[in-house]
Scaffold this active site. Structure first.
Site, PDB file in Angstrom:
ATOM      1  N   THR A   1       0.865  -1.183   0.000  1.00 29.01           N
ATOM      2  CA  THR A   1       0.000   0.000   0.000  1.00 29.01           C
ATOM      3  C   THR A   1       0.900   1.232   0.000  1.00 29.01           C
ATOM      4  O   THR A   1       1.947   1.249   0.642  1.00 29.01           O
ATOM      5  CB  THR A   1      -0.954   0.023   1.217  1.00 29.01           C
ATOM      6  OG1 THR A   1      -0.203   0.135   2.418  1.00 29.01           O
ATOM      7  CG2 THR A   1      -1.817  -1.225   1.257  1.00 29.01           C
ATOM      8  N   GLY A   2       0.486   2.261  -0.746  1.00 32.79           N
ATOM      9  CA  GLY A   2       1.323   3.448  -0.867  1.00 32.79           C
ATOM     10  C   GLY A   2       2.615   3.106  -1.590  1.00 32.79           C
ATOM     11  O   GLY A   2       3.711   3.349  -1.085  1.00 32.79           O
ATOM     12  N   GLY A   3       2.469   2.567  -2.793  1.00 33.24           N
ATOM     13  CA  GLY A   3       3.658   2.089  -3.521  1.00 33.24           C
ATOM     14  C   GLY A   3       4.087   2.979  -4.670  1.00 33.24           C
ATOM     15  O   GLY A   3       4.886   2.555  -5.504  1.00 33.24           O
ATOM     16  N   THR A   4       3.561   4.205  -4.717  1.00 31.49           N
ATOM     17  CA  THR A   4       3.826   5.016  -5.912  1.00 31.49           C
ATOM     18  C   THR A   4       5.059   5.900  -5.808  1.00 31.49           C
ATOM     19  O   THR A   4       5.617   6.297  -6.827  1.00 31.49           O
ATOM     20  CB  THR A   4       2.617   5.924  -6.233  1.00 31.49           C
ATOM     21  OG1 THR A   4       2.354   6.759  -5.105  1.00 31.49           O
ATOM     22  CG2 THR A   4       1.404   5.103  -6.584  1.00 31.49           C
TER      23      THR A   4
ATOM     24  N   ILE B   1       9.351   5.293  -0.134  1.00 28.74           N
ATOM     25  CA  ILE B   1       9.691   3.979   0.418  1.00 28.74           C
ATOM     26  C   ILE B   1       8.907   2.864  -0.289  1.00 28.74           C
ATOM     27  O   ILE B   1       9.467   1.803  -0.616  1.00 28.74           O
ATOM     28  CB  ILE B   1       9.398   3.980   1.944  1.00 28.74           C
ATOM     29  CG1 ILE B   1      10.412   4.888   2.661  1.00 28.74           C
ATOM     30  CG2 ILE B   1       9.406   2.567   2.509  1.00 28.74           C
ATOM     31  CD1 ILE B   1      10.046   5.229   4.096  1.00 28.74           C
ATOM     32  N   GLY B   2       7.625   3.091  -0.540  1.00 25.00           N
ATOM     33  CA  GLY B   2       6.800   2.062  -1.185  1.00 25.00           C
ATOM     34  C   GLY B   2       7.279   1.756  -2.597  1.00 25.00           C
ATOM     35  O   GLY B   2       7.354   0.582  -3.005  1.00 25.00           O
TER      36      GLY B   2
ATOM     37  N   SER C   1       7.416   4.338  12.408  1.00 22.45           N
ATOM     38  CA  SER C   1       8.344   5.477  12.327  1.00 22.45           C
ATOM     39  C   SER C   1       9.103   5.569  13.639  1.00 22.45           C
ATOM     40  O   SER C   1       8.564   5.208  14.700  1.00 22.45           O
ATOM     41  CB  SER C   1       7.557   6.775  12.117  1.00 22.45           C
ATOM     42  OG  SER C   1       8.405   7.892  12.285  1.00 22.45           O
TER      43      SER C   1
ATOM     44  N   TYR D   1       0.697  12.481  14.480  1.00 18.51           N
ATOM     45  CA  TYR D   1       1.430  11.519  13.632  1.00 18.51           C
ATOM     46  C   TYR D   1       2.089  10.441  14.500  1.00 18.51           C
ATOM     47  O   TYR D   1       1.970   9.245  14.226  1.00 18.51           O
ATOM     48  CB  TYR D   1       2.482  12.269  12.811  1.00 18.51           C
ATOM     49  CG  TYR D   1       3.353  11.383  11.961  1.00 18.51           C
ATOM     50  CD1 TYR D   1       2.849  10.772  10.812  1.00 18.51           C
ATOM     51  CD2 TYR D   1       4.690  11.136  12.298  1.00 18.51           C
ATOM     52  CE1 TYR D   1       3.656   9.957  10.024  1.00 18.51           C
ATOM     53  CE2 TYR D   1       5.493  10.330  11.511  1.00 18.51           C
ATOM     54  CZ  TYR D   1       4.971   9.744  10.375  1.00 18.51           C
ATOM     55  OH  TYR D   1       5.762   8.929   9.597  1.00 18.51           O
TER      56      TYR D   1
HETATM   57  N1  LIG Z   1      10.272   9.585   4.781  1.00 13.53           N
HETATM   58  C1  LIG Z   1      10.442   9.526   6.086  1.00 13.53           C
HETATM   59  O1  LIG Z   1      11.303  10.236   6.639  1.00 13.53           O
HETATM   60  C2  LIG Z   1       9.622   8.567   6.914  1.00 13.53           C
HETATM   61  C3  LIG Z   1      10.019   8.334   8.243  1.00 13.53           C
HETATM   62  C4  LIG Z   1       9.301   7.467   9.027  1.00 13.53           C
HETATM   63  C5  LIG Z   1       8.185   6.838   8.517  1.00 13.53           C
HETATM   64  N2  LIG Z   1       7.785   7.093   7.235  1.00 13.53           N
HETATM   65  C6  LIG Z   1       6.605   6.389   6.756  1.00 13.53           C
HETATM   66  O2  LIG Z   1       6.917   5.732   5.552  1.00 13.53           O
HETATM   67  C7  LIG Z   1       5.717   5.545   4.790  1.00 13.53           C
HETATM   68  C8  LIG Z   1       5.981   5.995   3.362  1.00 13.53           C
HETATM   69  O3  LIG Z   1       6.312   7.355   3.402  1.00 13.53           O
HETATM   70  P1  LIG Z   1       7.267   8.076   2.336  1.00 13.53           P
HETATM   71  O4  LIG Z   1       8.207   8.909   3.098  1.00 13.53           O
HETATM   72  O5  LIG Z   1       7.745   7.100   1.347  1.00 13.53           O
HETATM   73  O6  LIG Z   1       6.204   9.106   1.723  1.00 13.53           O
HETATM   74  P2  LIG Z   1       5.626   9.348   0.261  1.00 13.53           P
HETATM   75  O7  LIG Z   1       6.727   9.475  -0.710  1.00 13.53           O
HETATM   76  O8  LIG Z   1       4.682  10.498   0.444  1.00 13.53           O
HETATM   77  O9  LIG Z   1       4.825   8.019  -0.054  1.00 13.53           O
HETATM   78  C9  LIG Z   1       3.568   7.775   0.529  1.00 13.53           C
HETATM   79  C10 LIG Z   1       2.833   6.784  -0.329  1.00 13.53           C
HETATM   80  O10 LIG Z   1       1.580   6.518   0.302  1.00 13.53           O
HETATM   81  C11 LIG Z   1       0.544   6.794  -0.631  1.00 13.53           C
HETATM   82  N3  LIG Z   1      -0.621   7.198   0.135  1.00 13.53           N
HETATM   83  C12 LIG Z   1      -0.773   8.249   0.965  1.00 13.53           C
HETATM   84  N4  LIG Z   1      -1.997   8.253   1.480  1.00 13.53           N
HETATM   85  C13 LIG Z   1      -2.632   7.173   0.973  1.00 13.53           C
HETATM   86  C14 LIG Z   1      -3.933   6.636   1.109  1.00 13.53           C
HETATM   87  N5  LIG Z   1      -4.864   7.207   1.894  1.00 13.53           N
HETATM   88  N6  LIG Z   1      -4.240   5.515   0.428  1.00 13.53           N
HETATM   89  C15 LIG Z   1      -3.337   4.917  -0.378  1.00 13.53           C
HETATM   90  N7  LIG Z   1      -2.098   5.375  -0.561  1.00 13.53           N
HETATM   91  C16 LIG Z   1      -1.757   6.494   0.106  1.00 13.53           C
HETATM   92  C17 LIG Z   1       1.112   7.832  -1.589  1.00 13.53           C
HETATM   93  O11 LIG Z   1       0.496   7.828  -2.863  1.00 13.53           O
HETATM   94  P3  LIG Z   1      -0.686   8.855  -3.283  1.00 13.53           P
HETATM   95  O12 LIG Z   1      -0.275  10.207  -2.795  1.00 13.53           O
HETATM   96  O13 LIG Z   1      -0.751   8.754  -4.769  1.00 13.53           O
HETATM   97  O14 LIG Z   1      -1.909   8.340  -2.623  1.00 13.53           O
HETATM   98  C18 LIG Z   1       2.533   7.303  -1.721  1.00 13.53           C
HETATM   99  O15 LIG Z   1       2.570   6.216  -2.616  1.00 13.53           O
HETATM  100  C19 LIG Z   1       4.628   6.325   5.513  1.00 13.53           C
HETATM  101  O16 LIG Z   1       3.865   5.434   6.295  1.00 13.53           O
HETATM  102  C20 LIG Z   1       5.414   7.262   6.414  1.00 13.53           C
HETATM  103  O17 LIG Z   1       4.693   7.635   7.560  1.00 13.53           O
HETATM  104  C21 LIG Z   1       8.480   7.938   6.414  1.00 13.53           C
END
Ligand SMILES: NC(=O)c1ccc[n+]([C@@H]2O[C@H](COP(=O)([O-])OP(=O)(O)OC[C@H]3O[C@@H](n4cnc5c(N)ncnc54)[C@H](OP(=O)(O)O)[C@@H]3O)[C@@H](O)[C@H]2O)c1
Length: 247
Positions: free
Chosen positions: A11-14, A17-18, A137, A150
């Protein structure tokens, strides 16, 4: 690591991290389904990955009807699910007095309700010996300013994952948590200025932001046979963020 003939839902693979994890699983031979809310982001990810082993599904994890749609899209060919990576998440950073009901609900509905019900709906399709990985996180255990909502969502995920590890053990399903520190993703870009990112990098022992691939490698490890005796565990991948920040 070889995931040939394994089915993986992310989920959230676009982006971020995904997306990195989807690429890593495809490179390891898996068939992968990715979700996101935005068809354009899914199209971009599909173009970038460019593999017949990838399926994209528009599904907003915060909406139960969309979660059911994902379940149908995955199961229509009688597929069994080997790896479920519950990664979709959003964060809004603001002091307690500024948090709105809409912001609170959006974060809990995506990060907690969405992950919980995606697990519930896909549970009947999980193969014996399957692996579930939640993205939490380092915020779940830190107490950084302006992260009350968060961080609370990620704390809730940790508890759900720990209990799921116990409940699903009877089906030989392992459940683990990956807890990233600051990782250079579009998600981080959307909440942190360049100055904030420099600060975050500076409070890690390794003095840099992490790369999404470094989380992907951990997810593949947790999902692999190399982690066959690991369940109910949180693996923190944060460049030494905790230990350094507390000194
Ligand atoms: N980057 C960091 O520093 C960090 C640190 C700790 C934890 N995390 C966690 O890592 C995970 C991925 O984050 P990321 O940093 O890779 O952020 P990201 O680049 O914003 O990726 C988030 C992904 O989730 C999707 N998404 C968001 N809301 C959604 C929904 N309601 N339904 C389905 N898809 C959804 C987005 O796609 P769409 O926008 O197209 O829906 C995107 O594919 C999150 O759970 C975040 O809390 C990140």
């Amino acid at each position: 690591m070889d995931f040939t003939n394994k089915n993986v839902v992310i989920t959230g693979g676009t982006t971020g991290i995904g997306l990195a994890t989807a690429k890593a699983f495809i490179n390891a031979g898996a068939t992968v389904w990715i979700t996101g809310r935005n068809a354009e982001n899914l199209h971009k990810a599909s173009t970038e990955i460019n593999s017949p082993k990838l399926t994209t599904v528009v599904s907003d994890t915060s909406k139960l009807a969309d979660v059911s749609f994902l379940e149908q899209a995955f199961s229509e060919k009688g597929n069994k699910l080997d790896v479920l990576f519950l990664n979709a998440g959003i964060g809004t950073f603001e002091p307690i007095e500024k948090v709105t009901e809409a912001s609170f609900d959006a974060q809990f509905n995506t990060n907690v309700k969405g992950n919980f019900f995606t697990l519930q709906k896909l549970l009947p399709h999980l193969a014996e010996g399957a692996s579930v990985v939640f993205t939490s996180s380092s915020a779940a255990t830190a107490a950084n300013l302006e992260t009350s909502v968060y961080s609370a969502t990620k704390g809730a995920i940790n508890k759900i994952a720990h209990i799921a590890a116990n409940e699903l053990a009877t089906k030989k399903i392992r459940v683990n948590i990956v807890s990233p520190g600051p990782i250079a993703t579009p998600g981080l870009d959307s909440v942190a200025t360049d100055e904030a990112k420099t600060f975050l990098a500076g409070v890690t022992a390794l003095q840099r932001l992490g790369h999404p691939d470094e989380i992907a490698k951990t997810v593949l490890f947790l999902a692999s046979d190399a982690a066959s005796y690991i369940s109910g565990t949180e693996v923190t991948v944060d460049g030494g963020y905790h230990s350094y920040a507390l000194k």
